[in-house]
Design a protein around this motif. Structure first.
Motif, PDB file in Angstrom:
ATOM      1  N   TRP A 227       9.197  -5.971   2.079  1.00  0.00           N
ATOM      2  CA  TRP A 227       8.540  -4.847   1.396  1.00  0.00           C
ATOM      3  C   TRP A 227       8.632  -4.998  -0.123  1.00  0.00           C
ATOM      4  O   TRP A 227       7.642  -4.862  -0.838  1.00  0.00           O
ATOM      5  CB  TRP A 227       9.169  -3.523   1.840  1.00  0.00           C
ATOM      6  CG  TRP A 227       8.532  -2.326   1.202  1.00  0.00           C
ATOM      7  CD1 TRP A 227       7.395  -1.687   1.616  1.00  0.00           C
ATOM      8  CD2 TRP A 227       8.980  -1.627   0.026  1.00  0.00           C
ATOM      9  NE1 TRP A 227       7.120  -0.635   0.769  1.00  0.00           N
ATOM     10  CE2 TRP A 227       8.062  -0.581  -0.214  1.00  0.00           C
ATOM     11  CE3 TRP A 227      10.056  -1.798  -0.847  1.00  0.00           C
ATOM     12  CZ2 TRP A 227       8.207   0.307  -1.282  1.00  0.00           C
ATOM     13  CZ3 TRP A 227      10.190  -0.919  -1.919  1.00  0.00           C
ATOM     14  CH2 TRP A 227       9.279   0.120  -2.122  1.00  0.00           C
ATOM     15  N   VAL A 230       6.291  -7.672  -1.355  1.00  0.00           N
ATOM     16  CA  VAL A 230       4.877  -7.267  -1.367  1.00  0.00           C
ATOM     17  C   VAL A 230       4.612  -6.265  -2.498  1.00  0.00           C
ATOM     18  O   VAL A 230       3.647  -6.409  -3.250  1.00  0.00           O
ATOM     19  CB  VAL A 230       4.472  -6.672   0.000  1.00  0.00           C
ATOM     20  CG1 VAL A 230       3.118  -5.981  -0.089  1.00  0.00           C
ATOM     21  CG2 VAL A 230       4.413  -7.776   1.048  1.00  0.00           C
ATOM     22  N   LEU A 346      -7.438  -4.635  -3.271  1.00  0.00           N
ATOM     23  CA  LEU A 346      -6.579  -4.529  -2.084  1.00  0.00           C
ATOM     24  C   LEU A 346      -5.107  -4.458  -2.445  1.00  0.00           C
ATOM     25  O   LEU A 346      -4.289  -3.941  -1.680  1.00  0.00           O
ATOM     26  CB  LEU A 346      -6.815  -5.720  -1.148  1.00  0.00           C
ATOM     27  CG  LEU A 346      -8.041  -5.602  -0.255  1.00  0.00           C
ATOM     28  CD1 LEU A 346      -8.130  -6.804   0.668  1.00  0.00           C
ATOM     29  CD2 LEU A 346      -8.018  -4.312   0.565  1.00  0.00           C
ATOM     30  N   PRO A 349      -3.596  -0.337  -2.935  1.00  0.00           N
ATOM     31  CA  PRO A 349      -2.910   0.459  -1.908  1.00  0.00           C
ATOM     32  C   PRO A 349      -1.560  -0.134  -1.522  1.00  0.00           C
ATOM     33  O   PRO A 349      -0.596   0.611  -1.315  1.00  0.00           O
ATOM     34  CB  PRO A 349      -3.887   0.435  -0.728  1.00  0.00           C
ATOM     35  CG  PRO A 349      -4.815  -0.695  -0.991  1.00  0.00           C
ATOM     36  CD  PRO A 349      -4.915  -0.800  -2.481  1.00  0.00           C
ATOM     37  N   LEU A 350      -1.495  -1.465  -1.449  1.00  0.00           N
ATOM     38  CA  LEU A 350      -0.230  -2.085  -1.038  1.00  0.00           C
ATOM     39  C   LEU A 350       0.878  -1.838  -2.052  1.00  0.00           C
ATOM     40  O   LEU A 350       2.062  -1.909  -1.728  1.00  0.00           O
ATOM     41  CB  LEU A 350      -0.419  -3.600  -0.838  1.00  0.00           C
ATOM     42  CG  LEU A 350      -1.179  -3.980   0.432  1.00  0.00           C
ATOM     43  CD1 LEU A 350      -1.556  -5.460   0.412  1.00  0.00           C
ATOM     44  CD2 LEU A 350      -0.341  -3.671   1.672  1.00  0.00           C
ATOM     45  N   TYR A 355      -1.936   4.706   1.622  1.00  0.00           N
ATOM     46  CA  TYR A 355      -2.988   4.404   2.590  1.00  0.00           C
ATOM     47  C   TYR A 355      -2.567   4.693   4.026  1.00  0.00           C
ATOM     48  O   TYR A 355      -3.239   4.261   4.958  1.00  0.00           O
ATOM     49  CB  TYR A 355      -3.451   2.953   2.453  1.00  0.00           C
ATOM     50  CG  TYR A 355      -2.375   1.906   2.684  1.00  0.00           C
ATOM     51  CD1 TYR A 355      -1.376   1.690   1.754  1.00  0.00           C
ATOM     52  CD2 TYR A 355      -2.358   1.139   3.837  1.00  0.00           C
ATOM     53  CE1 TYR A 355      -0.395   0.750   1.956  1.00  0.00           C
ATOM     54  CE2 TYR A 355      -1.381   0.184   4.055  1.00  0.00           C
ATOM     55  CZ  TYR A 355      -0.410  -0.006   3.106  1.00  0.00           C
ATOM     56  OH  TYR A 355       0.567  -0.954   3.307  1.00  0.00           O
ATOM     57  N   TRP A 364       7.842   4.764   1.701  1.00  0.00           N
ATOM     58  CA  TRP A 364       7.793   4.113   0.377  1.00  0.00           C
ATOM     59  C   TRP A 364       8.927   4.645  -0.507  1.00  0.00           C
ATOM     60  O   TRP A 364       9.625   3.880  -1.166  1.00  0.00           O
ATOM     61  CB  TRP A 364       6.430   4.405  -0.264  1.00  0.00           C
ATOM     62  CG  TRP A 364       5.672   3.201  -0.714  1.00  0.00           C
ATOM     63  CD1 TRP A 364       5.448   2.818  -1.999  1.00  0.00           C
ATOM     64  CD2 TRP A 364       5.013   2.229   0.112  1.00  0.00           C
ATOM     65  NE1 TRP A 364       4.698   1.664  -2.022  1.00  0.00           N
ATOM     66  CE2 TRP A 364       4.414   1.288  -0.753  1.00  0.00           C
ATOM     67  CE3 TRP A 364       4.878   2.049   1.491  1.00  0.00           C
ATOM     68  CZ2 TRP A 364       3.687   0.193  -0.280  1.00  0.00           C
ATOM     69  CZ3 TRP A 364       4.149   0.970   1.950  1.00  0.00           C
ATOM     70  CH2 TRP A 364       3.572   0.062   1.082  1.00  0.00           C
TER      71      TRP A 364
END
Lengths: 408, 59
Positions: A227, A230, A346, A349-350, A355, A364
């Motif tokens: 996580w 990313v 893209l 949102p990541l 999302y 999160w």
């Protein structure tokens, strides 16, 4: 021998045998280098990463917080008599309310029939933030304008993105993100010898506070690795948004509007309603997300750029611009965005975690709090080591397992 | 016992794969995809909670 001592100062000194066992897989030198990468990339970036984690925490919930402090406009029920909305009329009213200003953008919210007109003194920043007038996207009726940006959430956002420094600030924080990635990779490498003799998720609490926090730092770091990686990488991509949009303007956008290159700039843009109709006809299964007016950063001098969004979580992010001749209202071109803009869209949102509904936001936030603990414990371990390095080294020497290493 | 790479990284690897699937899943669709995303990204949180719960409590 000196090298051995150096290694022993570093974290896997405990248990010392782990170092000797490394011979087959990783030489002490390699290990020491990876450790130094972990130490220095972390030390340089920790204070900024802590700031990013702390400011990011309220930003995860920015929608909810903003709605709480600025109550949402009430949508009146619509009746059969409600006239069809005409956007040329909407624009005329928006501009009449702001003498001397020009329209930059019209936005449409995704889940609610609410739009907003952004006007400012100039088409291109500065100022970054124009005047925003929200309206009911079913009736065209305006709500109260938004207050100028400021306040707690604005400060959080600015600290989190560019620290009030514009592009240099973005790029600096992007570099901190790259250091984070290097720190994560090197952290995973030094995790290996550390865990040779330990079960996964072992936390030794009996011996010392330092050892307990070392074990916690390791287990929390490894379980959240994917996580954090990313969110870190997508954060780095987001810091490049200004250059990426510049690339798009100079590349695809310039290509699509090439025939207009030598025409004189428009005195005033033509019908917005015509532009919207054209764009909707060109992409009937998509919805209008943002309209950029001619001469703004997201359009050419002669076009309305109508950015269309799809209906799934992925396609609603991957905006597709329809370029409409601002004078004739005819479609000039509509293409998919190039790969680098898609990557940016893209990665948003990541990075934001917006999302997957409220549960994803809570996940999160919790992972963000764990990241703060990892950063804090890393700092604690480094500070603690400096104070006790001599005793620690002696104790570790005493523990044995060094003679073989010294010969190797 | 000296552990090999597989023994050291099997749990972290599983957690990383689950996290990545969870991150992508909510992007692909809503409802079922969101639910899968919450469950899989929740696993590292459950592991963290379990680690904290095992810590000896001081009086």
């Amino acid at each position: 021998m000196r090298r051995v001592l150096l290694i022993l100062r570093e974290p896997f000194a405990e248990p010392p045998k782990a170092v000797t066992d490394e011979k087959k897989n990783m030489t002490p030198r390699t290990l020491r280098n990876w450790y130094l990468v972990h130490k220095w990339t972390s030390l340089i970036s920790t204070i900024f990463l802590l700031m990013l984690c702390l400011t990011g925490l309220p930003l995860i919930f920015h929608e909810e917080i903003e709605h709480y402090f600025e109550p949402h406009p009430e949508l009146k029920p619509i009746t059969a008599q409600t006239p069809a909305i005409n956007y040329d009329d909407v624009m005329a009213r928006a501009l009449a309310a702001r003498p001397g200003e020009v329209a930059r953008f019209v936005f449409f919210e995704k889940d609610e029939p609410i739009g907003a007109v952004q006007t400012a003194q100039t088409l291109i920043p500065p100022p970054d933030n124009g005047h925003i007038q929200p309206f009911d996207a079913r009736t065209g009726e305006f709500f109260d304008p938004l207050p100028p940006p400021g306040g707690f959430m604005y400060i959080m956002l600015k600290l989190h993105t560019d620290m009030f420094m514009g592009l240099p600030g973005y790029l600096f924080l992007g570099f901190m993100g790259l250091l984070l990635v290097a720190s994560l990779v090197s952290g995973a490498v030094v995790y290996t010898p550390f865990m040779r003799k330990l079960d996964f998720a072992t936390v030794r609490t009996q011996r010392s506070n330092r050892l307990k926090w070392l074990d916690l730092h390791n287990v929390l770091g490894i379980v959240t690795l994917a996580w954090v990686l990313v969110v870190g990488l997508t954060g780095v991509i987001n810091t490049l948004s200004i250059p990426i949009l510049g690339l798009w303007q100079a590349g695809q956008l310039a290509e699509m509007t090439a025939p207009y290159k030598d025409q004189p700039p428009l005195k005033s843009p033509g019908s917005l309603q015509a532009a919207l109709d054209t764009a909707r006809k060109a992409a009937p299964d998509m919805e209008v997300s943002i309209v950029a007016f001619p001469g703004t950063q997201f359009s050419s001098q002669h076009h309305y750029a109508v950015f269309m969004r799809g209906a799934t979580p992925v396609t609603e992010r991957l905006l597709k611009p329809a370029l409409v001749d601002a004078q004739t209202g005819e479609l000039t071109d509509m293409r998919e965005m190039p790969w680098y803009v898609k990557t940016l869209l893209l990665s948003q949102p990541l990075h934001f975690g917006d999302y997957g509904g409220m549960p994803l936001k809570i996940i999160w936030a919790l992972l963000d709090v764990i990241s703060i603990v990892i950063l804090g414990s890393g700092l604690y371990l480094w500070l603690g080591r400096r104070k006790s390095s001599l005793e620690k080294r002696l104790a570790e020497l005493d523990a044995g397992g060094l003679v073989a290493e010294g010969r190797a | 016992m000296r552990r090999g790479l597989w023994m050291i990284f099997r749990w972290p690897l599983l957690l990383a794969v689950l996290s990545l699937f969870g991150l992508v899943s909510a992007l692909i669709g809503d409802e079922g995809y969101d639910l899968f995303s919450w469950l899989s990204l929740g696993v590292p949180l459950v592991v963290t909670a379990w680690v904290c719960w095992r810590l000896p409590r001081r009086a």
